[in-house]
Write a protein that holds these residues in place. Structure first.
Motif, PDB file in Angstrom:
ATOM      1  N   ILE A 110       0.838  -1.195   0.000  1.00 37.95           N
ATOM      2  CA  ILE A 110       0.000   0.000   0.000  1.00 37.95           C
ATOM      3  C   ILE A 110       0.874   1.246   0.000  1.00 37.95           C
ATOM      4  N   GLU A 111       0.469   2.218  -0.795  1.00 35.57           N
ATOM      5  CA  GLU A 111       0.976   3.586  -0.701  1.00 35.57           C
ATOM      6  C   GLU A 111      -0.169   4.420  -0.152  1.00 35.57           C
ATOM      7  N   PRO A 112      -0.140   4.736   1.136  1.00 31.56           N
ATOM      8  CA  PRO A 112      -1.260   5.480   1.728  1.00 31.56           C
ATOM      9  C   PRO A 112      -1.222   6.950   1.317  1.00 31.56           C
ATOM     10  N   ALA A 113      -2.326   7.627   1.565  1.00 32.94           N
ATOM     11  CA  ALA A 113      -2.340   9.078   1.366  1.00 32.94           C
ATOM     12  C   ALA A 113      -1.365   9.723   2.344  1.00 32.94           C
ATOM     13  N   PRO A 114      -0.665  10.785   1.947  1.00 30.29           N
ATOM     14  CA  PRO A 114       0.238  11.468   2.882  1.00 30.29           C
ATOM     15  C   PRO A 114      -0.532  11.935   4.122  1.00 30.29           C
ATOM     16  N   TYR A 115       0.105  11.797   5.278  1.00 24.76           N
ATOM     17  CA  TYR A 115      -0.503  12.170   6.556  1.00 24.76           C
ATOM     18  C   TYR A 115       0.287  13.331   7.161  1.00 24.76           C
ATOM     19  N   TRP A 116      -0.412  14.399   7.485  1.00 22.58           N
ATOM     20  CA  TRP A 116       0.225  15.570   8.085  1.00 22.58           C
ATOM     21  C   TRP A 116       0.332  15.387   9.586  1.00 22.58           C
ATOM     22  N   GLU A 117       1.570  15.428  10.102  1.00 23.65           N
ATOM     23  CA  GLU A 117       1.812  15.323  11.531  1.00 23.65           C
ATOM     24  C   GLU A 117       2.331  16.666  12.044  1.00 23.65           C
ATOM     25  N   PRO A 118       1.432  17.521  12.555  1.00 25.19           N
ATOM     26  CA  PRO A 118       1.856  18.857  12.994  1.00 25.19           C
ATOM     27  C   PRO A 118       2.863  18.822  14.127  1.00 25.19           C
ATOM     28  N   ALA A 119       2.797  17.808  15.004  1.00 25.74           N
ATOM     29  CA  ALA A 119       3.728  17.746  16.134  1.00 25.74           C
ATOM     30  C   ALA A 119       5.163  17.571  15.666  1.00 25.74           C
ATOM     31  N   GLU A 120       5.349  16.960  14.503  1.00 26.01           N
ATOM     32  CA  GLU A 120       6.688  16.735  13.973  1.00 26.01           C
ATOM     33  C   GLU A 120       6.993  17.644  12.785  1.00 26.01           C
ATOM     34  N   LYS A 122       5.954  17.486   9.643  1.00 24.49           N
ATOM     35  CA  LYS A 122       6.285  16.783   8.409  1.00 24.49           C
ATOM     36  C   LYS A 122       5.105  15.950   7.918  1.00 24.49           C
ATOM     37  N   MET A 123       5.140  15.635   6.649  1.00 23.22           N
ATOM     38  CA  MET A 123       4.197  14.700   6.058  1.00 23.22           C
ATOM     39  C   MET A 123       4.771  13.286   6.196  1.00 23.22           C
ATOM     40  N   ILE A 124       3.878  12.303   6.329  1.00 18.14           N
ATOM     41  CA  ILE A 124       4.300  10.923   6.509  1.00 18.14           C
ATOM     42  C   ILE A 124       3.667  10.055   5.430  1.00 18.14           C
ATOM     43  N   VAL A 125       4.489   9.280   4.744  1.00 15.46           N
ATOM     44  CA  VAL A 125       4.012   8.291   3.770  1.00 15.46           C
ATOM     45  C   VAL A 125       4.744   6.992   4.041  1.00 15.46           C
ATOM     46  N   HIS A 126       4.010   5.999   4.518  1.00 17.07           N
ATOM     47  CA  HIS A 126       4.611   4.707   4.854  1.00 17.07           C
ATOM     48  C   HIS A 126       4.246   3.669   3.788  1.00 17.07           C
ATOM     49  N   TYR A 127       5.217   3.331   2.960  1.00 17.70           N
ATOM     50  CA  TYR A 127       5.038   2.297   1.932  1.00 17.70           C
ATOM     51  C   TYR A 127       5.169   0.936   2.619  1.00 17.70           C
ATOM     52  N   THR A 128       4.067   0.211   2.663  1.00 24.46           N
ATOM     53  CA  THR A 128       3.967  -0.957   3.534  1.00 24.46           C
ATOM     54  C   THR A 128       3.638  -2.204   2.737  1.00 24.46           C
ATOM     55  N   ALA A 232      12.456  15.216  -1.864  1.00 21.47           N
ATOM     56  CA  ALA A 232      11.766  16.480  -2.140  1.00 21.47           C
ATOM     57  C   ALA A 232      10.717  16.748  -1.069  1.00 21.47           C
ATOM     58  N   PRO A 233      10.445  18.011  -0.745  1.00 27.78           N
ATOM     59  CA  PRO A 233       9.411  18.336   0.237  1.00 27.78           C
ATOM     60  C   PRO A 233       8.018  18.147  -0.349  1.00 27.78           C
ATOM     61  N   MET A 234       7.021  18.359   0.495  1.00 29.43           N
ATOM     62  CA  MET A 234       5.624  18.221   0.096  1.00 29.43           C
ATOM     63  C   MET A 234       4.846  19.354   0.753  1.00 29.43           C
ATOM     64  N   PRO A 243       9.200  18.802   5.122  1.00 32.29           N
ATOM     65  CA  PRO A 243       9.877  17.532   4.821  1.00 32.29           C
ATOM     66  C   PRO A 243       8.895  16.361   4.835  1.00 32.29           C
ATOM     67  N   VAL A 244       9.302  15.289   4.194  1.00 29.75           N
ATOM     68  CA  VAL A 244       8.466  14.092   4.079  1.00 29.75           C
ATOM     69  C   VAL A 244       9.198  12.899   4.666  1.00 29.75           C
ATOM     70  N   GLU A 245       8.548  12.210   5.588  1.00 28.77           N
ATOM     71  CA  GLU A 245       9.066  10.950   6.125  1.00 28.77           C
ATOM     72  C   GLU A 245       8.543   9.807   5.262  1.00 28.77           C
ATOM     73  N   GLN A 246       9.442   9.157   4.544  1.00 29.21           N
ATOM     74  CA  GLN A 246       9.081   7.970   3.777  1.00 29.21           C
ATOM     75  C   GLN A 246       9.438   6.743   4.605  1.00 29.21           C
ATOM     76  N   GLY A 247       8.441   5.928   4.904  1.00 27.00           N
ATOM     77  CA  GLY A 247       8.668   4.726   5.678  1.00 27.00           C
ATOM     78  C   GLY A 247       8.656   3.495   4.794  1.00 27.00           C
ATOM     79  N   ALA A 248       9.690   2.657   4.931  1.00 25.97           N
ATOM     80  CA  ALA A 248       9.688   1.337   4.302  1.00 25.97           C
ATOM     81  C   ALA A 248       9.274   0.352   5.377  1.00 25.97           C
ATOM     82  N   LEU A 249       8.039  -0.150   5.273  1.00 25.05           N
ATOM     83  CA  LEU A 249       7.482  -1.012   6.312  1.00 25.05           C
ATOM     84  C   LEU A 249       7.246  -2.419   5.792  1.00 25.05           C
TER      85      LEU A 249
END
Length: 258
Positions: A110-120, A122-128, A232-234, A243-249
């Motif tokens: 799955i490539e989920p929709a980017p998730y905005w994490e205001p506490a950090e 950054k945007m988060i996209v975890h390719y799982t 690249a940023p988002m 910045p974007v956190e890309q997760g390889a899960l």
């Protein structure tokens, strides 16, 4: 210690206790079974959640996934349209049922929709991804989907006993990532209470070849997340470049030897 220094230290500790540790986000892609046999039936149900596995939540709202698919026998099948939105604990999540028709190892991803994490900030996209073996094929479990960031398993990711070691290569754009940091969490069924925050998320570091390993001490589902910064940023919801956190899960399951 002087009284002033003591009061500053106490205030610092109080602030840390109030804020708490940063909880690790994990994209879940959990099948109803990791080994399909004639006895289990040919349908695999996948639960798709964005949550904190070891803590048992809370869940985060998921947007519409950009892509869901399965790689089997060298062919990728798009399953995005088959995913159904569901509500879990008041949060948006997804479910998917897929019928397996032939012996093969099915690599769901799955490539989920980017998730905005205001506490950090950054945007988060975890390719799982997760692998399901159908009808004792035992071939294709190490096939790469070709995701921007991805874990290549070096251990067959099913049929694992509790205590087995899982090993994998962290890849970005197909290349190994030296010294990548990998977070590991067990999908808590409510039977374990971590004695301290450090026990919630295990952390291992890959070697110069991008290879990491971890021995899984308890039966159940284990998530491995290599968190890398995108090139690249988002845009965040406010239209700012972040910045974007890309997760390889990758998820694997262990079973007690009885």
């Amino acid at each position: 210690m002087r009284a002033g220094a003591l009061s500053v230290t106490a205030a610092t500790l109080a602030l840390a206790a109030a804020s708490g540790p940063a909880a690790a986000h994990f994209q879940e892609l959990i099948p109803s079974t990791d080994i399909v046999t004639p006895d289990t039936g040919a349908t695999v149900d996948l639960a798709i959640r964005f949550t904190h596995p070891m803590s048992g939540g809370p869940l985060m709202d998921m947007g519409t996934p950009a892509r869901i698919g399965v790689l089997a026998g060298g062919t990728v099948t798009d399953l995005t349209a088959q995913a159904k939105p569901v509500t879990v604990d008041g949060k948006a999540a997804y479910g998917l049922s897929h019928v397996l028709t032939a012996p093969a190892d099915y690599v769901y991803f799955i490539e989920p929709a980017p998730y905005w994490e205001p506490a950090e900030g950054k945007m988060i996209v975890h390719y799982t991804k997760v692998v399901v073996d159908a009808f004792d094929a035992q071939e294709g479990w190490d096939a790469l989907v070709g995701l921007p960031v991805e874990i290549e398993p070096l251990v067959r990711p099913y049929g694992l006993w509790t205590g087995n070691v899982f090993r994998g290569i962290v890849r970005k754009n197909g290349e190994p990532v030296p010294f990548a940091e990998v977070e590991v969490e067990w999908r808590n069924d409510g039977s374990v209470t971590p004695p301290a925050d450090a026990f919630v998320t295990q952390v291992v570091k890959a070697g110069p070849d991008g290879v990491f390993s971890y021995a899984m001490p308890r039966a159940g589902w284990w998530g491995f997340a290599a968190l890398l910064e995108a090139d690249a940023p988002m845009k965040n919801p406010a239209g700012e470049d972040v910045p974007v956190e890309q997760g390889a899960l990758m998820w694997v399951r262990t079973v007690d030897m009885k």
